[in-house]
Design a protein around this motif. Structure first.
Motif, PDB file in Angstrom:
ATOM      1  N   VAL A  65      68.263  26.052  15.042  1.00  0.00           N
ATOM      2  CA  VAL A  65      67.453  25.657  16.183  1.00  0.00           C
ATOM      3  C   VAL A  65      68.377  24.935  17.151  1.00  0.00           C
ATOM      4  N   LYS A  66      68.501  25.481  18.352  1.00  0.00           N
ATOM      5  CA  LYS A  66      69.378  24.901  19.374  1.00  0.00           C
ATOM      6  C   LYS A  66      70.786  24.675  18.839  1.00  0.00           C
ATOM      7  N   GLY A  67      71.267  25.626  18.052  1.00  0.00           N
ATOM      8  CA  GLY A  67      72.635  25.582  17.566  1.00  0.00           C
ATOM      9  C   GLY A  67      72.865  24.747  16.327  1.00  0.00           C
ATOM     10  N   ARG A  68      71.846  24.023  15.874  1.00  0.00           N
ATOM     11  CA  ARG A  68      71.992  23.237  14.643  1.00  0.00           C
ATOM     12  C   ARG A  68      71.396  24.026  13.496  1.00  0.00           C
ATOM     13  N   ARG A  82      64.647  30.568  20.803  1.00  0.00           N
ATOM     14  CA  ARG A  82      63.810  31.191  21.827  1.00  0.00           C
ATOM     15  C   ARG A  82      62.436  31.547  21.266  1.00  0.00           C
ATOM     16  N   ALA A  83      62.425  32.107  20.068  1.00  0.00           N
ATOM     17  CA  ALA A  83      61.152  32.497  19.444  1.00  0.00           C
ATOM     18  C   ALA A  83      60.261  31.281  19.208  1.00  0.00           C
ATOM     19  N   LEU A  84      60.834  30.183  18.747  1.00  0.00           N
ATOM     20  CA  LEU A  84      60.046  28.972  18.530  1.00  0.00           C
ATOM     21  C   LEU A  84      59.497  28.446  19.852  1.00  0.00           C
ATOM     22  N   ALA A  85      60.314  28.451  20.883  1.00  0.00           N
ATOM     23  CA  ALA A  85      59.881  27.983  22.199  1.00  0.00           C
ATOM     24  C   ALA A  85      58.709  28.805  22.724  1.00  0.00           C
ATOM     25  N   LYS A  86      58.773  30.114  22.482  1.00  0.00           N
ATOM     26  CA  LYS A  86      57.745  31.025  22.982  1.00  0.00           C
ATOM     27  C   LYS A  86      56.597  31.230  21.989  1.00  0.00           C
ATOM     28  N   MET A  87      56.713  30.565  20.815  1.00  0.00           N
ATOM     29  CA  MET A  87      55.709  30.738  19.754  1.00  0.00           C
ATOM     30  C   MET A  87      55.560  32.236  19.434  1.00  0.00           C
ATOM     31  N   SER A  88      56.691  32.889  19.227  1.00  0.00           N
ATOM     32  CA  SER A  88      56.738  34.339  19.048  1.00  0.00           C
ATOM     33  C   SER A  88      57.447  34.697  17.747  1.00  0.00           C
ATOM     34  N   SER A  98      66.436  34.553  19.168  1.00  0.00           N
ATOM     35  CA  SER A  98      67.698  34.456  19.884  1.00  0.00           C
ATOM     36  C   SER A  98      67.998  32.999  20.204  1.00  0.00           C
ATOM     37  N   PRO A  99      69.279  32.663  20.335  1.00  0.00           N
ATOM     38  CA  PRO A  99      69.626  31.309  20.768  1.00  0.00           C
ATOM     39  C   PRO A  99      69.492  31.120  22.279  1.00  0.00           C
ATOM     40  N   CYS A 100      69.263  32.203  23.026  1.00  0.00           N
ATOM     41  CA  CYS A 100      69.225  32.152  24.483  1.00  0.00           C
ATOM     42  C   CYS A 100      67.992  31.396  24.986  1.00  0.00           C
ATOM     43  N   LEU A 101      68.238  30.382  25.787  1.00  0.00           N
ATOM     44  CA  LEU A 101      67.149  29.586  26.352  1.00  0.00           C
ATOM     45  C   LEU A 101      66.930  29.883  27.835  1.00  0.00           C
ATOM     46  N   ASP A 102      67.677  30.827  28.381  1.00  0.00           N
ATOM     47  CA  ASP A 102      67.563  31.174  29.795  1.00  0.00           C
ATOM     48  C   ASP A 102      66.152  31.633  30.130  1.00  0.00           C
ATOM     49  N   GLY A 103      65.634  31.114  31.234  1.00  0.00           N
ATOM     50  CA  GLY A 103      64.341  31.549  31.735  1.00  0.00           C
ATOM     51  C   GLY A 103      63.137  30.936  31.050  1.00  0.00           C
ATOM     52  N   LEU A 104      63.348  30.023  30.107  1.00  0.00           N
ATOM     53  CA  LEU A 104      62.204  29.383  29.463  1.00  0.00           C
ATOM     54  C   LEU A 104      61.544  28.411  30.438  1.00  0.00           C
ATOM     55  N   THR A 105      60.240  28.299  30.341  1.00  0.00           N
ATOM     56  CA  THR A 105      59.508  27.359  31.184  1.00  0.00           C
ATOM     57  C   THR A 105      59.670  25.942  30.645  1.00  0.00           C
ATOM     58  N   ILE A 114      60.228  24.722  26.707  1.00  0.00           N
ATOM     59  CA  ILE A 114      61.283  23.797  26.280  1.00  0.00           C
ATOM     60  C   ILE A 114      60.665  22.624  25.521  1.00  0.00           C
ATOM     61  N   THR A 115      59.536  22.140  25.994  1.00  0.00           N
ATOM     62  CA  THR A 115      58.833  21.054  25.301  1.00  0.00           C
ATOM     63  C   THR A 115      58.396  21.501  23.910  1.00  0.00           C
ATOM     64  N   VAL A 116      57.880  22.709  23.808  1.00  0.00           N
ATOM     65  CA  VAL A 116      57.477  23.263  22.504  1.00  0.00           C
ATOM     66  C   VAL A 116      58.691  23.354  21.582  1.00  0.00           C
ATOM     67  N   LEU A 117      59.809  23.848  22.098  1.00  0.00           N
ATOM     68  CA  LEU A 117      61.032  23.955  21.305  1.00  0.00           C
ATOM     69  C   LEU A 117      61.488  22.581  20.827  1.00  0.00           C
ATOM     70  N   ASN A 118      61.455  21.593  21.702  1.00  0.00           N
ATOM     71  CA  ASN A 118      61.866  20.244  21.311  1.00  0.00           C
ATOM     72  C   ASN A 118      60.953  19.688  20.217  1.00  0.00           C
ATOM     73  N   ASP A 119      59.662  19.992  20.292  1.00  0.00           N
ATOM     74  CA  ASP A 119      58.728  19.578  19.236  1.00  0.00           C
ATOM     75  C   ASP A 119      59.094  20.228  17.901  1.00  0.00           C
ATOM     76  N   TRP A 120      59.404  21.525  17.940  1.00  0.00           N
ATOM     77  CA  TRP A 120      59.832  22.220  16.720  1.00  0.00           C
ATOM     78  C   TRP A 120      61.102  21.593  16.157  1.00  0.00           C
ATOM     79  N   GLU A 121      62.039  21.296  17.041  1.00  0.00           N
ATOM     80  CA  GLU A 121      63.303  20.707  16.603  1.00  0.00           C
ATOM     81  C   GLU A 121      63.052  19.386  15.873  1.00  0.00           C
TER      82      GLU A 121
END
Length: 100
Positions: free
Chosen positions: A24-27, A54-60, A67-74, A78-85
């Motif tokens: 998650v985010k490289g960790r 990316r999948a966690l951020a998009k709940m997908s 993917s590790p790519c965060l480009d284009g996320l809303t 990003i808030t969802v991804l940080n919560d998952w992290e």
């Protein structure tokens, strides 16, 4: 410890003698304790051995989003991804970093 994407794939839960890792985010987290979720047949097995940011951020669970790519996320994604992290940090040990 550093892992390439190819090395991380070896920790996908298919070999029961190896731990299950995901990034998650490289960790890289050791999610072996959640084998029922991340191991074969688990609800999140598609994330094992990969960077699922990316999948966690998009709940997908779609392959194209794992993917590790965060480009284009809303901002919301990003808030969802940080919560998952934070959830992963609280539950699973960090064993390394994913390198390019």
């Amino acid at each position: 410890m550093e892992f390439t994407a190819v090395e991380l794939k070896q920790y996908n839960g298919r070999e029961t003698s190896k731990p299950i890792y995901l990034s998650v985010k490289g960790r890289v987290f050791d999610v072996t304790g959640g084998r029922s979720f991340y191991g074969p047949g688990g609800s999140y097995e598609m994330f094992a051995g990969k960077d699922a940011s990316r999948a966690l951020a998009k709940m997908s669970k779609n392959d194209e989003d794992i993917s590790p790519c965060l480009d284009g996320l809303t901002e919301k994604e990003i808030t969802v991804l940080n919560d998952w992290e934070r959830k992963f940090e609280a539950k699973y040990p960090i064993v390394g970093r994913l390198t390019n």
